[in-house]
Motif scaffolding. Structure first.
Motif, short mmCIF file in Angstrom:
data_model
loop_
_atom_site.label_atom_id
_atom_site.label_comp_id
_atom_site.label_asym_id
_atom_site.label_seq_id
_atom_site.Cartn_x
_atom_site.Cartn_y
_atom_site.Cartn_z
N THR A 22 0.83 -1.19 0.00
CA THR A 22 0.00 0.00 0.00
C THR A 22 0.87 1.25 0.00
N MET A 337 -11.75 4.83 3.47
CA MET A 337 -10.83 3.69 3.55
C MET A 337 -9.50 3.98 2.85
N LYS A 340 -7.46 6.34 4.95
CA LYS A 340 -6.94 5.76 6.19
C LYS A 340 -5.89 4.69 5.96
N HIS A 341 -6.10 3.85 4.92
CA HIS A 341 -5.25 2.67 4.74
C HIS A 341 -4.42 2.69 3.46
N PHE A 345 -6.16 -0.59 0.47
CA PHE A 345 -7.08 -0.61 1.61
C PHE A 345 -7.91 -1.88 1.68
N MET A 348 -7.60 -4.37 4.47
CA MET A 348 -8.05 -3.97 5.81
C MET A 348 -9.57 -3.93 5.91
N GLU A 352 -12.92 -3.45 9.13
CA GLU A 352 -13.72 -2.22 9.15
C GLU A 352 -15.16 -2.49 8.70
#
Length: 394
Positions: A22, A337, A340-341, A345, A348, A352
């Motif tokens: 990522t 998402m 944040k990631h 994402f 993850m 979530e």
């Protein structure tokens, strides 16, 4: 175009890298592809082409989500494309538009053939692709960049089987379909789900099956009496939706058979398409305890749904269609998402889960089983939302 001007122009700088490859950026490039069908629009007419409303409603929801994301500091460079519901147009866009090659996330498409084209493009170019509508389980293979919002038929079968077993017990379940290979083949999804819940794979735990021959136009050959006994419960699971006449005949014959068996109880599990039928009286659904699986459940009394409906109407002058809620939920959830990631994402998503307006997002990685290999080492086919609503007519 107005929305694009509002959110485009953010500088894209690589800030950091993380697990699964990522990458974190100062802003993310996002492409939304929708079937606006602009080629069907007549500027000399005040009428909008009917089939354009799906994309227009969806995009209306996207715009409302983008307003929230910007207020939260999520920086996205948006590009909106009209795929014209055409595989040829989609192929042309994929081959010519630099925004797609530079995208960190692609969202959209309606028809499965267009979804397949973009999914393959995303796999080859290592771009995460979110498909909001297609429920097909055959969109390529081994594609960890493919995120499927709409659960597959197999997932619907698994959830129906679990709900029916937990509510009524395994011994009371009967699978029913027309005598067509494409319909009876769906039994396998339910049988396999039942086997997994049993923890064993033996014929002794198979669900009963009843296949109806197409003997007459009104299906008067249906005979459910052998399955409905006095003082007992019978639950028919019907993975069939092509013929409304068949479903009506099945429910009607079950009602007659129930009347001949004192103290018997009958329930049905049907498919999402049943709620689109226009000739079956809903009182019959209620009388026969009909449940259906659905990707969507909009609670009109939910405060968040009421707020969205009012704000959508104030903004566009029309009440939102189901696709507006979908566009809002998908853009809002995945916008947060990726912020944040990072660009991967999807790895993850399982951490979530989130209730959204039209359903709940509960994503899991999907892998094809292989003897002697653990789930963690199997190639990822896709990431799929596994949450299915079970709705009862009442």
């Amino acid at each position: 175009p107005t929305q694009q001007e509002q959110v485009a122009g953010n500088e894209v700088r690589l800030l950091d890298r993380g697990d699964y490859g990522t990458e974190f950026y100062s802003a993310y490039n996002v492409v939304v592809m929708l079937p606006f069908l602009s080629q069907r629009f007549n500027p000399n007419s005040s009428e909008i082409y009917d089939n354009s409303y799906w994309a227009l409603n969806y995009y209306g929801g996207v715009q409302m989500a983008l307003d929230e994301l910007m207020q939260q500091g999520v920086k996205l460079n948006m590009t909106i494309m009209d795929n014209k519901a055409s595989p040829r147009e989609v192929s042309s866009l994929l081959n010519t538009r630099s925004e797609l090659f530079n995208a960190h996330m692609i969202i959209g498409n309606y028809r499965s053939e267009n979804v397949e084209l973009v999914a393959e493009f995303a796999r080859r170019n290592d771009i995460t692709y979110v498909s909001p509508h297609s429920a097909s389980s055959k969109v390529g293979s081994s594609n960890p960049n493919y995120v499927q919002v709409s659960p597959t038929l197999q997932t619907h079968a698994e959830v129906i089987t679990e709900h029916a077993r937990n509510t009524y017990g395994r011994k009371n379940l009967v699978l029913v379909s027309l005598d067509k290979p494409v319909e009876s083949a769906r039994f396998n999804y339910f049988q396999n789900a039942n086997f997994m819940m049993e923890g064993i794979q033996e014929d002794s735990v198979m669900l009963r099956e009843y296949v109806v021959e197409e003997g007459s136009a009104d299906f008067n050959n249906i005979n459910l009496r052998p399955y409905i006994t006095p003082g007992d419960t019978t639950v028919f699971i019907v993975p069939s939706w092509a013929s409304e006449t068949f479903v009506y005949a099945l429910l009607s014959q079950a009602k007659l058979a129930r009347g001949e068996a004192p103290d018997s109880y009958v329930a049905f599990y049907g498919m999402p398409q049943w709620q689109e039928y226009d000739r079956i009286d809903l009182n019959l659904y209620e009388d026969m305890n009909v449940h259906i699986s659905s990707d969507t459940y909009l609670d009109p009394y939910d405060q968040d749904v009421q707020v969205f409906r009012r704000q959508f109407f104030e903004r566009y002058g029309l009440p939102p269609g189901n696709e507006a809620y979908l566009g809002y939920d998908v853009m809002r959830y995945f916008g947060r998402m990726i912020e944040k990631h990072g660009t991967k994402f999807q790895y993850m998503l399982n951490q979530e889960p989130e209730p959204v307006l039209h359903t709940r997002f509960h994503f899991k990685r999907v892998s094809e089983p292989a003897r002697g290999r653990s789930v963690e080492t199997l190639p990822i086919e896709r990431f799929e939302n596994k949450y299915v609503n079970i709705l009862k007519f009442q």
